[in-house]
Motif scaffolding. Structure first.
Motif, short mmCIF file in Angstrom:
data_model
loop_
_atom_site.label_atom_id
_atom_site.label_comp_id
_atom_site.label_asym_id
_atom_site.label_seq_id
_atom_site.Cartn_x
_atom_site.Cartn_y
_atom_site.Cartn_z
N THR A 180 12.72 22.35 107.09
CA THR A 180 12.96 23.28 108.21
C THR A 180 14.11 24.23 107.88
O THR A 180 14.05 25.44 108.17
N LEU A 181 15.16 23.70 107.27
CA LEU A 181 16.31 24.53 106.91
C LEU A 181 15.92 25.62 105.92
O LEU A 181 16.26 26.80 106.11
N VAL A 182 15.19 25.24 104.87
CA VAL A 182 14.79 26.22 103.86
C VAL A 182 13.82 27.25 104.45
O VAL A 182 13.94 28.46 104.22
N GLY A 183 12.85 26.77 105.24
CA GLY A 183 11.86 27.68 105.82
C GLY A 183 12.48 28.69 106.76
O GLY A 183 12.21 29.89 106.67
N THR A 184 13.33 28.23 107.66
CA THR A 184 13.97 29.15 108.61
C THR A 184 14.92 30.10 107.90
O THR A 184 15.05 31.27 108.28
N ALA A 185 15.60 29.61 106.85
CA ALA A 185 16.50 30.49 106.09
C ALA A 185 15.73 31.62 105.43
O ALA A 185 16.18 32.78 105.43
N LEU A 186 14.55 31.32 104.89
CA LEU A 186 13.74 32.36 104.26
C LEU A 186 13.23 33.37 105.28
O LEU A 186 13.23 34.58 105.03
N VAL A 187 12.80 32.89 106.44
CA VAL A 187 12.31 33.81 107.48
C VAL A 187 13.44 34.70 107.99
O VAL A 187 13.27 35.90 108.19
N LEU A 188 14.63 34.10 108.19
CA LEU A 188 15.77 34.90 108.63
C LEU A 188 16.16 35.93 107.58
O LEU A 188 16.48 37.08 107.91
N ALA A 189 16.14 35.53 106.31
CA ALA A 189 16.46 36.48 105.24
C ALA A 189 15.46 37.62 105.21
O ALA A 189 15.83 38.80 105.02
N ASP B 18 10.52 29.93 89.51
CA ASP B 18 11.33 30.64 88.52
C ASP B 18 12.61 31.20 89.11
O ASP B 18 13.35 31.91 88.42
N GLY B 19 12.87 30.92 90.37
CA GLY B 19 14.08 31.38 91.02
C GLY B 19 14.96 30.21 91.42
O GLY B 19 15.60 29.57 90.59
N LEU B 20 14.96 29.91 92.73
CA LEU B 20 15.76 28.79 93.22
C LEU B 20 15.14 27.44 92.86
O LEU B 20 15.78 26.41 93.03
N GLY B 21 13.88 27.45 92.39
CA GLY B 21 13.27 26.22 91.92
C GLY B 21 12.37 25.52 92.91
O GLY B 21 11.98 24.36 92.69
N ILE B 22 12.01 26.20 94.03
CA ILE B 22 11.10 25.57 94.99
C ILE B 22 9.68 25.58 94.41
O ILE B 22 9.13 26.64 94.12
N GLU B 23 9.11 24.42 94.22
CA GLU B 23 7.78 24.33 93.63
C GLU B 23 6.72 24.32 94.72
O GLU B 23 6.73 23.47 95.60
N PHE B 24 5.82 25.28 94.62
CA PHE B 24 4.72 25.37 95.59
C PHE B 24 3.48 25.82 94.83
O PHE B 24 3.36 26.98 94.43
N ASP B 25 2.54 24.91 94.61
CA ASP B 25 1.36 25.22 93.80
C ASP B 25 0.09 24.76 94.51
O ASP B 25 -0.88 24.39 93.87
N ASN B 26 0.12 24.78 95.83
CA ASN B 26 -1.02 24.35 96.62
C ASN B 26 -1.84 25.59 97.01
O ASN B 26 -1.56 26.24 98.02
N ALA B 27 -2.85 25.92 96.21
CA ALA B 27 -3.64 27.13 96.45
C ALA B 27 -4.39 27.06 97.77
O ALA B 27 -4.50 28.05 98.50
#
Length: 623
Positions: free
Chosen positions: A9-18, A47-56
């Motif tokens: 939740t913290l990472v998701g909301t931070a990205l939306v706010l950014a 390749d950035g902060l390192g969040i891995e998301f590979d669920n097509a």
């Protein structure tokens, strides 16, 4: 377990706010906002902060839901007047234009890459649709006001070309995944038949779904806070139903929004505000998810070829498709050139590029990466230049009215009336003594904290709050009465001519005073009728028409599309930037006639004299 919930939740909301805060940067510098959203997703990825998301599959699911929300809002906000102005050219671009773009891009892709013919056309279909969300943000951020027909064409095209591109992409993925190698004739026939079935079912579901939304909203007296959620859920139900019956769910949800938005829904103002906010959230989430899904380290090997394909799409495929589609319509060269340039690729192209991965295609990742780079090239090159190009081509028109302070208040139990609250602005017509029309019913005036009847308030002054009870489809006259004067830049000071001319006056007076060379039949018309005739039967705000040494400019049109005010300029506007391509039908006929005359006569001075530059048409729209 609990900590992981908080962390996500913290990472998701931070990205939306950014992403939300990045809009301030985009408005300040005119940057393509969707490019910033993508950049945030890439920066947070593997390749950035390192969040891995590979669920097509999850990325595609989220993207489809977000796109359905965006398309419903797009249809809901498209007025019927825009359809009347631009439906045919927009649908031509959304159907024939997408197919031409797919074919041209696919052929070049085949020769520049190792993809097969079907994979090449698959990539072409994925990048064939445009993303108007990026375009119109740039127009708003750059204070770019276009003529209604050009803007409407771009809006309707963007709302209707996504379903066609989606159909072509998914069909080609299924053909390749099945290992079929059909003959070209068989494939084309199957695509055509499937297209009409797919779009037909989607259109039926969309129209019926839109009517059902209107009926249900009118029938159930839901709480104001629940109503927007109810409508949003119904729109997604229409989207799902359209797809479940074998039609285009995306076309269905767009048409449902179009029907609902033009049907006098209860609480329409609050619904529009809610959908606008949800549409922004959907765009942010979709671009962030697609950015997270991409892996920039895989781009290096295909970067040169992908950039070349992006440039071909921008400078060859899209312009050629637009020119061919708009030949039957009366667009000036500058307008055709601008429409061809405003073909930004965005989230839909990246979303469609995921389908090869879902289909298990061998080159699925390569197709996705290539499409992603093509989208980046489009956003960088076209996204930064939309505003400057519109000014260069002379397509910017001044604001119709100045700043306006208005609030729409909904009346319980009434779907056909509303209460408008205007704040009287200094310099507005009502502040200068202009009367409010009789069909409007002012009920209350609040002045310096004191309320009084309108009849007892006397002359309105700046700062007064006026409450007026009006039918929901009130004319624009009220807005003009309460708006301040338009601030005109020095460049636009002479845009509407030196003085005004009554459109009801006889055109013979123009011939008597300026000798523009009118025919006997034209001199029997009024000035308004003459302009309407020479402008092809349809006049718009800021249309221009040159008559000899003078120029007539449409200053305003009424609710029925008749010319209400005309400006006259004794110094016609200078020619705008010359566009060597995009010949109009009139110019094409002239060129063909000239060629035939040269062929018959074998050349000569007489023919050469006819090769002088001819005007694009009688009218110059929006110069």
């Amino acid at each position: 377990m609990d900590q992981s919930i908080y962390l996500v939740t913290l990472v998701g909301t931070a990205l939306v706010l950014a992403a939300a805060f990045s809009s301030l940067i985009a408005f300040r510098f005119g940057a393509p906002l969707l490019l910033l959203f993508l950049a945030l997703g890439l920066a947070a990825g593997v390749d950035g902060l390192g969040i891995e998301f590979d669920n097509a599959r999850l990325a595609y699911f989220v993207g489809c839901l977000a796109l359905a929300v965006i398309l419903f809002e797009s249809g809901f906000g498209t007025p019927v007047t825009a359809l009347r102005q631009a439906a045919m050219p927009a649908i031509s671009l959304a159907t024939v234009g997408v197919m031409i773009t797919t074919a041209l891009f696919g052929m070049v892709t085949f020769y520049l890459t190792d993809f097969s013919w079907l994979e090449s056309f698959l990539l072409g279909a994925a990048v064939a649709s445009t993303d108007a969300a990026a375009v119109f943000f740039l127009l708003r951020a750059g204070n770019v006001l276009l003529r209604d027909r050009v803007r409407s064409t771009l809006e309707i095209e963007s709302g209707t070309n996504d379903p066609i591109a989606i159909f072509l992409t998914i069909t080609l993925v299924e053909v390749i995944a099945a290992g079929l190698d059909p003959q070209a004739e068989v494939l084309v026939v199957d695509l055509v038949v499937g297209f009409f079935v797919h779009m037909g079912l989607g259109a039926i579901a969309g129209v019926l779904g839109g009517l059902a939304i209107v009926r249900l909203v009118g029938r159930f007296n839901l709480d104001h806070g629940l109503l927007p959620i109810f409508v949003l859920t119904l729109s997604l139900l229409v989207f799902a139903t359209g797809g479940a019956i074998g039609g285009s769910g995306f076309l269905a949800v767009y048409l449902a929004g179009l029907v609902a938005g033009n049907s006098n829904l209860r609480s329409a103002a609050s619904l529009k505000r809610f959908q606008d906010g949800v549409s922004w959230l959907a765009q942010i989430i979709m671009f962030l998810v697609l950015g997270l899904f991409a892996t920039p380290s895989q781009f290096l090997g295909i970067l040169p070829v992908s950039i070349a394909l992006g440039l071909f799409l921008i400078f060859v495929a899209r312009p050629l498709a637009v020119w061919l589609c708009l030949i039957p319509f009366s667009f000036a060269r500058q307008e055709t050139a601008f429409i061809s340039w405003v073909g930004l690729r965005g989230a839909v192209s990246i979303l469609l590029a995921i389908t090869p991965l879902l289909g298990g295609l061998e080159n699925g990742r390569a197709i996705f990466n290539t499409a992603f780079i093509v989208v980046l090239v489009s956003l960088v090159i076209q996204g930064w230049t939309v505003g400057p190009l519109a000014r260069r081509l002379g397509l910017i028109v001044p604001q119709r009215i100045g700043p306006l302070e208005k609030v729409e208040l909904e009346l319980p139990g009434s779907a056909h009336h509303e209460l408008l609250a205007y704040t009287v602005v200094a310099g507005s017509p009502v502040a200068r003594g202009e009367r409010i029309p009789r069909w409007a019913r002012p009920s209350l005036v609040v002045r310096e904290g004191r309320s009084m009847k309108y009849q007892e308030s006397g002359r309105l002054v700046a700062g007064d709050h006026v409450y007026i009870f009006v039918p929901d489809r009130y004319p624009r006259l009220l807005d003009r009465l309460f708006a301040s004067r338009t601030e005109v830049s020095p460049d636009d000071a002479d845009f509407f001519g030196a003085f005004a001319v009554d459109p009801a006056r006889s055109a013979a007076e123009l011939e008597a005073n300026y000798s523009p060379g009118l025919t006997e039949a034209e001199m029997k018309l009024t000035i308004g009728q003459l302009m309407q005739q020479r402008l092809g039967g349809h006049a718009e705000y800021a249309d221009r028409m040159t008559l000899g040494t003078i120029e007539l400019i449409v200053r305003d049109v009424d609710e029925q599309g008749r010319i209400a005010s005309v400006g006259l300029s004794l110094e016609p506007a200078p020619a705008v930037a010359s566009i060597p391509a995009f010949l109009s039908p009139v110019e094409l006929i002239d060129r063909i006639r000239g060629f035939l005359k040269r062929a018959r006569s074998g050349g000569g001075a007489a023919v050469a004299s006819e090769e002088t530059e001819k005007p694009d048409s009688y009218s110059s729209r929006g110069n």
